[in-house]
Scaffold this motif. Sequence first.
Motif, PDB file in Angstrom:
ATOM      1  N   MET A   1       0.846  -1.195   0.000  1.00  0.00           N
ATOM      2  CA  MET A   1       0.000   0.000   0.000  1.00  0.00           C
ATOM      3  C   MET A   1       0.880   1.243   0.000  1.00  0.00           C
ATOM      4  SD  MET A   1      -2.835   1.048   2.875  1.00  0.00           S
ATOM      5  CE  MET A   1      -3.712  -0.485   2.625  1.00  0.00           C
ATOM      6  N   LYS A   2       0.584   2.197  -0.859  1.00  0.00           N
ATOM      7  CA  LYS A   2       1.410   3.393  -0.921  1.00  0.00           C
ATOM      8  C   LYS A   2       1.200   4.258   0.313  1.00  0.00           C
ATOM      9  CE  LYS A   2      -2.025   5.925  -3.663  1.00  0.00           C
ATOM     10  NZ  LYS A   2      -2.285   6.642  -4.913  1.00  0.00           N
ATOM     11  N   HIS A   3       2.206   5.094   0.604  1.00  0.00           N
ATOM     12  CA  HIS A   3       2.126   5.968   1.764  1.00  0.00           C
ATOM     13  C   HIS A   3       1.131   7.091   1.501  1.00  0.00           C
ATOM     14  CE1 HIS A   3       5.497   4.293   4.111  1.00  0.00           C
ATOM     15  NE2 HIS A   3       5.882   3.870   2.925  1.00  0.00           N
ATOM     16  N   GLY A   4       0.508   7.556   2.566  1.00  0.00           N
ATOM     17  CA  GLY A   4      -0.480   8.616   2.486  1.00  0.00           C
ATOM     18  C   GLY A   4      -1.310   8.583   3.743  1.00  0.00           C
ATOM     19  N   VAL A   5      -2.530   9.089   3.651  1.00  0.00           N
ATOM     20  CA  VAL A   5      -3.420   9.164   4.803  1.00  0.00           C
ATOM     21  C   VAL A   5      -4.617   8.256   4.571  1.00  0.00           C
ATOM     22  CG1 VAL A   5      -4.890  10.679   6.180  1.00  0.00           C
ATOM     23  CG2 VAL A   5      -2.709  11.521   5.300  1.00  0.00           C
ATOM     24  N   ILE A   6      -4.970   7.501   5.605  1.00  0.00           N
ATOM     25  CA  ILE A   6      -6.181   6.690   5.594  1.00  0.00           C
ATOM     26  C   ILE A   6      -7.155   7.303   6.590  1.00  0.00           C
ATOM     27  CG2 ILE A   6      -7.161   4.433   6.167  1.00  0.00           C
ATOM     28  CD1 ILE A   6      -4.476   3.226   5.256  1.00  0.00           C
ATOM     29  N   LEU A   7      -8.393   7.493   6.168  1.00  0.00           N
ATOM     30  CA  LEU A   7      -9.412   8.064   7.033  1.00  0.00           C
ATOM     31  C   LEU A   7     -10.173   6.956   7.745  1.00  0.00           C
ATOM     32  CD1 LEU A   7     -10.890  10.894   4.784  1.00  0.00           C
ATOM     33  CD2 LEU A   7      -9.043  11.026   6.458  1.00  0.00           C
ATOM     34  N   ALA A   8     -10.304   7.082   9.052  1.00  0.00           N
ATOM     35  CA  ALA A   8     -11.149   6.179   9.830  1.00  0.00           C
ATOM     36  C   ALA A   8     -12.534   6.800   9.880  1.00  0.00           C
ATOM     37  CB  ALA A   8     -10.582   5.980  11.227  1.00  0.00           C
ATOM     38  N   GLY A   9     -13.362   6.425   8.920  1.00  0.00           N
ATOM     39  CA  GLY A   9     -14.685   7.002   8.738  1.00  0.00           C
ATOM     40  C   GLY A   9     -14.884   7.345   7.278  1.00  0.00           C
ATOM     41  N   GLY A  10     -16.124   7.178   6.810  1.00  0.00           N
ATOM     42  CA  GLY A  10     -16.388   7.443   5.403  1.00  0.00           C
ATOM     43  C   GLY A  10     -17.642   8.256   5.161  1.00  0.00           C
ATOM     44  N   GLY A  11     -18.154   8.900   6.210  1.00  0.00           N
ATOM     45  CA  GLY A  11     -19.383   9.677   6.086  1.00  0.00           C
ATOM     46  C   GLY A  11     -19.137  11.133   5.742  1.00  0.00           C
ATOM     47  N   GLY A  12     -20.110  11.979   6.097  1.00  0.00           N
ATOM     48  CA  GLY A  12     -20.035  13.387   5.731  1.00  0.00           C
ATOM     49  C   GLY A  12     -18.832  14.101   6.310  1.00  0.00           C
ATOM     50  N   HIS A  13     -18.515  13.828   7.586  1.00  0.00           N
ATOM     51  CA  HIS A  13     -17.348  14.494   8.174  1.00  0.00           C
ATOM     52  C   HIS A  13     -16.068  14.063   7.469  1.00  0.00           C
ATOM     53  CE1 HIS A  13     -14.968  16.650  11.046  1.00  0.00           C
ATOM     54  NE2 HIS A  13     -14.325  15.557  11.412  1.00  0.00           N
ATOM     55  N   ALA A  14     -16.009  12.810   7.037  1.00  0.00           N
ATOM     56  CA  ALA A  14     -14.833  12.343   6.296  1.00  0.00           C
ATOM     57  C   ALA A  14     -14.660  13.110   4.990  1.00  0.00           C
ATOM     58  CB  ALA A  14     -14.944  10.847   6.021  1.00  0.00           C
ATOM     59  N   LEU A  15     -15.767  13.451   4.333  1.00  0.00           N
ATOM     60  CA  LEU A  15     -15.671  14.274   3.124  1.00  0.00           C
ATOM     61  C   LEU A  15     -14.988  15.603   3.422  1.00  0.00           C
ATOM     62  CD1 LEU A  15     -19.200  13.863   1.480  1.00  0.00           C
ATOM     63  CD2 LEU A  15     -17.029  13.070   0.536  1.00  0.00           C
ATOM     64  N   VAL A  16     -15.362  16.203   4.556  1.00  0.00           N
ATOM     65  CA  VAL A  16     -14.803  17.498   4.936  1.00  0.00           C
ATOM     66  C   VAL A  16     -13.310  17.372   5.243  1.00  0.00           C
ATOM     67  CG1 VAL A  16     -14.924  19.343   6.656  1.00  0.00           C
ATOM     68  CG2 VAL A  16     -17.025  18.315   5.785  1.00  0.00           C
ATOM     69  N   VAL A  17     -12.950  16.358   6.032  1.00  0.00           N
ATOM     70  CA  VAL A  17     -11.543  16.150   6.383  1.00  0.00           C
ATOM     71  C   VAL A  17     -10.716  15.847   5.136  1.00  0.00           C
ATOM     72  CG1 VAL A  17      -9.934  14.732   7.711  1.00  0.00           C
ATOM     73  CG2 VAL A  17     -12.129  15.391   8.714  1.00  0.00           C
ATOM     74  N   ALA A  18     -11.268  15.022   4.246  1.00  0.00           N
ATOM     75  CA  ALA A  18     -10.554  14.697   3.006  1.00  0.00           C
ATOM     76  C   ALA A  18     -10.272  15.953   2.191  1.00  0.00           C
ATOM     77  CB  ALA A  18     -11.365  13.700   2.182  1.00  0.00           C
ATOM     78  N   GLY A  19     -11.237  16.862   2.143  1.00  0.00           N
ATOM     79  CA  GLY A  19     -11.022  18.108   1.418  1.00  0.00           C
ATOM     80  C   GLY A  19      -9.887  18.924   2.004  1.00  0.00           C
ATOM     81  N   SER A  20      -9.833  19.009   3.328  1.00  0.00           N
ATOM     82  CA  SER A  20      -8.745  19.751   3.976  1.00  0.00           C
ATOM     83  C   SER A  20      -7.393  19.117   3.681  1.00  0.00           C
ATOM     84  CB  SER A  20      -8.973  19.800   5.493  1.00  0.00           C
ATOM     85  OG  SER A  20     -10.119  20.555   5.819  1.00  0.00           O
ATOM     86  N   LEU A  21      -7.332  17.794   3.747  1.00  0.00           N
ATOM     87  CA  LEU A  21      -6.073  17.101   3.481  1.00  0.00           C
ATOM     88  C   LEU A  21      -5.615  17.317   2.044  1.00  0.00           C
ATOM     89  CD1 LEU A  21      -6.866  13.797   5.366  1.00  0.00           C
ATOM     90  CD2 LEU A  21      -4.971  15.331   5.916  1.00  0.00           C
ATOM     91  N   ARG A  22      -6.523  17.172   1.118  1.00  0.00           N
ATOM     92  CA  ARG A  22      -6.145  17.291  -0.293  1.00  0.00           C
ATOM     93  C   ARG A  22      -5.714  18.707  -0.644  1.00  0.00           C
ATOM     94  NH1 ARG A  22     -11.157  13.369  -1.834  1.00  0.00           N
ATOM     95  NH2 ARG A  22      -9.983  11.404  -1.879  1.00  0.00           N
ATOM     96  N   ARG A  23      -6.372  19.700  -0.060  1.00  0.00           N
ATOM     97  CA  ARG A  23      -5.968  21.083  -0.330  1.00  0.00           C
ATOM     98  C   ARG A  23      -4.572  21.378   0.201  1.00  0.00           C
ATOM     99  NH1 ARG A  23     -11.444  21.871   0.742  1.00  0.00           N
ATOM    100  NH2 ARG A  23     -11.087  22.413   2.931  1.00  0.00           N
ATOM    101  N   SER A  24      -4.149  20.615   1.212  1.00  0.00           N
ATOM    102  CA  SER A  24      -2.803  20.810   1.760  1.00  0.00           C
ATOM    103  C   SER A  24      -1.770  19.931   1.063  1.00  0.00           C
ATOM    104  CB  SER A  24      -2.800  20.518   3.262  1.00  0.00           C
ATOM    105  OG  SER A  24      -2.998  19.133   3.507  1.00  0.00           O
ATOM    106  N   GLY A  25      -2.203  19.190   0.035  1.00  0.00           N
ATOM    107  CA  GLY A  25      -1.280  18.359  -0.724  1.00  0.00           C
ATOM    108  C   GLY A  25      -1.055  16.972  -0.157  1.00  0.00           C
ATOM    109  N   ARG A  26      -1.870  16.556   0.813  1.00  0.00           N
ATOM    110  CA  ARG A  26      -1.724  15.223   1.401  1.00  0.00           C
ATOM    111  C   ARG A  26      -2.692  14.262   0.721  1.00  0.00           C
ATOM    112  NH1 ARG A  26      -2.023  16.262   7.793  1.00  0.00           N
ATOM    113  NH2 ARG A  26      -1.415  14.060   7.893  1.00  0.00           N
TER     114      ARG A  26
END
Length: 209
Positions: A1-26
């Motif tokens: 598995m490649k390095h990066g971030v795995i989210l524990a959760g896949g609901g609405g809050h996860a969408l928000v966190v994923a957006g923050s991570l991606r905007r920061s280049g993670r």
Amino acid sequence: MKHGVILAGGGGHALVVAGSLRRSGRAVVGFLDDDPAAVLSLEPGSAEHLGPLSQIERCASSGCGVVLALGDVTLRRRVIDAHAHTLRRGSAVVDGTAMVAAAVSELGAGVYVGAKAVVQVRASIGEHAIINTGAIIEHECRIGSNVHVAPGGVLGGRVTVGPDTLIGLGARVLPGVRIGSGCVVGAGAVVTGDLPDGARVAGVPARPI
């Protein structure tokens, strides 16, 4: 598995966190959720479903960072207690549009600070707390572990909030107030006095419900 971030959760809050991570280049390489069809899987360019939440340790051992991305305080607490050692190694996620003062006393492991949120000088934010979109934590506040300050919530200076408490959408807490653990403050409430552990309040001014 490649390095990066795995989210524990896949609901609405996860969408928000994923957006923050991606905007920061993670990179978000996948998510864990007991529902493989959780909303995060439906997002364009969605992350891969890697299994149920019980697989947190396995994913962490692969070299990926695990970020807790569940919005529900009760469910978050169960996951934190079950996987405390692994989740304690997680770094805070701070959206690039948030303002966190340089002199913040503490920003604990796994904290999420959302878009346009503000955390002011000498505030202390405990492990796995959520300071959600547009929330304001003023000077010298003490926020316990797994507290969720929902979008638009405002805590005046020197407020103390105990662990596992939810401060609802747009709620206001006046300066110097102490809120116990496991409390629920309803959306739009104005808290003018101290609350004991387990209190559930709503309204202006906030009263027990």
